[in-house]
Design an enzyme around this catalytic site. Sequence first.
Site, PDB file in Angstrom:
ATOM      1  NE  ARG A   1      -5.006 -11.877  -2.198  1.00  0.00           N
ATOM      2  CZ  ARG A   1      -3.924 -12.644  -2.014  1.00  0.00           C
ATOM      3  NH1 ARG A   1      -3.467 -13.398  -2.995  1.00  0.00           N
ATOM      4  NH2 ARG A   1      -3.292 -12.651  -0.852  1.00  0.00           N
TER       5      ARG A   1
ATOM      6  CG  HIS B   1      -2.606  -6.641  -2.339  1.00  0.00           C
ATOM      7  ND1 HIS B   1      -2.851  -5.752  -1.334  1.00  0.00           N
ATOM      8  CD2 HIS B   1      -3.130  -7.818  -1.970  1.00  0.00           C
ATOM      9  CE1 HIS B   1      -3.519  -6.373  -0.385  1.00  0.00           C
ATOM     10  NE2 HIS B   1      -3.710  -7.618  -0.734  1.00  0.00           N
TER      11      HIS B   1
ATOM     12  NE  ARG C   1      -0.760  -6.587   2.653  1.00  0.00           N
ATOM     13  CZ  ARG C   1      -1.750  -7.430   2.392  1.00  0.00           C
ATOM     14  NH1 ARG C   1      -2.821  -7.464   3.179  1.00  0.00           N
ATOM     15  NH2 ARG C   1      -1.685  -8.249   1.399  1.00  0.00           N
TER      16      ARG C   1
ATOM     17  CB  CYS D   1      -5.020 -17.972   2.730  1.00  0.00           C
ATOM     18  SG  CYS D   1      -6.074 -16.697   3.400  1.00  0.00           S
TER      19      CYS D   1
ATOM     20  NE  ARG E   1     -10.071 -11.775  -0.243  1.00  0.00           N
ATOM     21  CZ  ARG E   1      -8.813 -11.464   0.029  1.00  0.00           C
ATOM     22  NH1 ARG E   1      -8.248 -11.889   1.163  1.00  0.00           N
ATOM     23  NH2 ARG E   1      -8.101 -10.753  -0.806  1.00  0.00           N
TER      24      ARG E   1
ATOM     25  CD  GLU F   1      -8.243  -9.872   5.838  1.00  0.00           C
ATOM     26  OE1 GLU F   1      -7.146  -9.998   5.282  1.00  0.00           O
ATOM     27  OE2 GLU F   1      -9.305  -9.674   5.218  1.00  0.00           O
TER      28      GLU F   1
ATOM     29  CG  ASN G   1      -0.446 -11.448   3.622  1.00  0.00           C
ATOM     30  OD1 ASN G   1       0.418 -12.175   4.076  1.00  0.00           O
ATOM     31  ND2 ASN G   1      -1.047 -11.673   2.466  1.00  0.00           N
ATOM     32  CG  ASP G   2      -4.768  -7.121   5.394  1.00  0.00           C
ATOM     33  OD1 ASP G   2      -4.080  -6.091   5.240  1.00  0.00           O
ATOM     34  OD2 ASP G   2      -5.506  -7.585   4.503  1.00  0.00           O
TER      35      ASP G   2
HETATM   36  C1  PEP Z   1      -4.067 -11.518   4.121  1.00  0.00           C
HETATM   37  O1  PEP Z   1      -4.355 -10.380   4.497  1.00  0.00           O
HETATM   38  O2  PEP Z   1      -3.257 -12.249   4.726  1.00  0.00           O
HETATM   39  C2  PEP Z   1      -4.676 -12.080   2.905  1.00  0.00           C
HETATM   40  C3  PEP Z   1      -4.473 -13.332   2.555  1.00  0.00           C
HETATM   41  O3  PEP Z   1      -5.437 -11.255   2.148  1.00  0.00           O
HETATM   42  P1  PEP Z   1      -4.819 -10.155   1.152  1.00  0.00           P
HETATM   43  O4  PEP Z   1      -3.342 -10.425   1.047  1.00  0.00           O
HETATM   44  O5  PEP Z   1      -5.531 -10.312  -0.130  1.00  0.00           O
HETATM   45  O6  PEP Z   1      -5.144  -8.878   1.855  1.00  0.00           O
HETATM   46 MG    MG Z   2      -6.052  -9.335   3.668  1.00  0.00          MG
END
Ligand code: PEP
Ligand code: MG
Length: 593
Positions: free
Chosen positions: A313, A206, A485, A522, A349, A451, A474-475
């Site tokens: 977020r 993040h 990650r 996203c 979210r 995710e 991402n997740d």
């Molecule tokens: C993701 O996991 O792809 C996502 C958009 O949420 P975050 O990056 O906030 O975990």
């Molecule tokens: Mg996520």
Amino acid sequence: MKTKAGDKRPARRERELVGLGVAPGIAIGPAAVSESGAVQVPEYTVAKGAIEDEIKRFNEAAERARRQVQKLRRKVDAQGGTVAEEMGYLLDAHLQMLSGSRLMRGVEQRIAHGSNAEAAVQHEISALAQSFADLDDTYFAARAQDVREVGTRLIRHLTKTPYQAFSMLPEGSVVLAEEISPADAALMDPRRIAGFATVLGGAESHTAIMARSLGLPAVLGLAGLLEDIKTGTTVIVDGDAGRVIVEPSRQTLARYRKRLAAIQHEKTKLAGLASLPAVTRDGTRVTLMANVDLPREIEPARAAGAEGVGLLRTEFLFMNRKDVPGEDEQAAMLTEMVGGMDGRTVTVRTLDVGGDKLTDALGDRATAGANPALGLRAIRLSLRQPALLETQLAAMLRASARGPVRILLPMISSVTQVQAVRHILGQVARRLVRRGVEIADPLPPLGIMIEVPGAALAADALARVSDFFALGTNDLTQYTLAIDRGDEQVADLYNPLHPAVLRLVQFSVEAAARARIPVSVCGEIAGDPRFTALLLGLGVRELSMGPANLPRVKRRVRHLDTKSAAKRAREIMQQSDDNRIAALLDEFNQASV
Ligand code: PEP
Ligand code: MG
């Protein structure tokens, strides 16, 4: 034993370090080396009955400090060479001090006599450092420095203080630190800070996302970064190539200044796209939205031509503070952000803490757990703490009176979780109406992040209870491939183009289409033009990304033909080798610029 303080090295010339380029762009400026920092140490007396808890708090902080040093140790080990050898000795000494040492015993004794943990560390460190310094020997002088470093690390963990007061840095500084948390990054003002580089951290952490959102060039995972570097030294952060250049030569500086000018020129050219629609060459309309992590990103989102916020977020509401924001505070903030988007939809979210996104505000309510990425995080925590969730939902509903809002739930893995939240949302709405508070009618759509691999595989069932999907690649990549990650050690294995990830994306998009609910992507790939053709080819028509990425993705969309993108996506989906997939995508991209 070799020590930092004992070293006499010749003055260094230009030196280049290679790490993970996580946010594009070039930063040139004076280094602001973030190390000890002046941490405020509170001092108070602990009541007899609370002493045991205070010792526990100290031991937990020490455990976090040990984990951090062990991580650093692994990092320098992997680098090898003399840096590894020197740093290894040093970190081993720090680890020893953090485990059952005289320092630890001394601190515990002071706490047992009623001192709070921070003050106990401070006093014990001063006493120990002084006793070493009194020996008037270079070796022991270095030990005194080690003791102070360990003490600062402990105090930082106890006070949960971010590494630096970034607002005090000279304009144009390049921050160099061991580690920067997402909360630290949130404190960086791009008008003051030119970029940053760290020893620890992975490409999809993040912190990396925050850097990209803020448009701050950043390179993470640089072992040896803090060796022999002083605040004020000129450094270049090349976020595209993942390089940091310390004390660049005149030629190198000139070369990078030229590149910086070219980037500015490109930015100005791209800004012209803001008012143009995102339509492919064959007339397919694509909706480009913004991911927003901080209130100050609303303006850039609008300026970049975002058609809405696809992911807001809300973690920022809980960052860098020790208390939980109430309904009024959250509602005021969200209402202002919704108002700022001027009638365009804002997808808010619910709190997604846990994993690498722990927040101090929640104190013991969100603890790291043995396996934080799989623990009590995101929607799991919200459902376990209904008051937290109800407050957030009430704030979102209040903001929905100001403009279109959608509510998004993170880390959903089952139908019952969605049903539970829908039930609570109904209750909260009725309560607000009884209080005479204005909210949207009908209620805002309730959607979910896809995710977790299990959610993607159950997308058909989840689509029946959800109003929209947002694909968190991402997740999804992290959990499908079992790759942290945020861990630079396995960053090379993190691959959203892995066929398993792509199949889950494809299945989720198709499930949404069958249920006739909107679906967006996203995750970070939505903001990378390299992936645009593939996502469009898989049928995605909504993308949400950091505002800084929007113009480049729009340019890509406007160059694409959906039919040939779909054909290439079909070819890609038949592959089992991720290298072949990458080659097929890159080849298509090169042929269709
Ligand atoms: C993701 O996991 O792809 C996502 C958009 O949420 P975050 O990056 O906030 O975990
Ligand atoms: Mg996520």
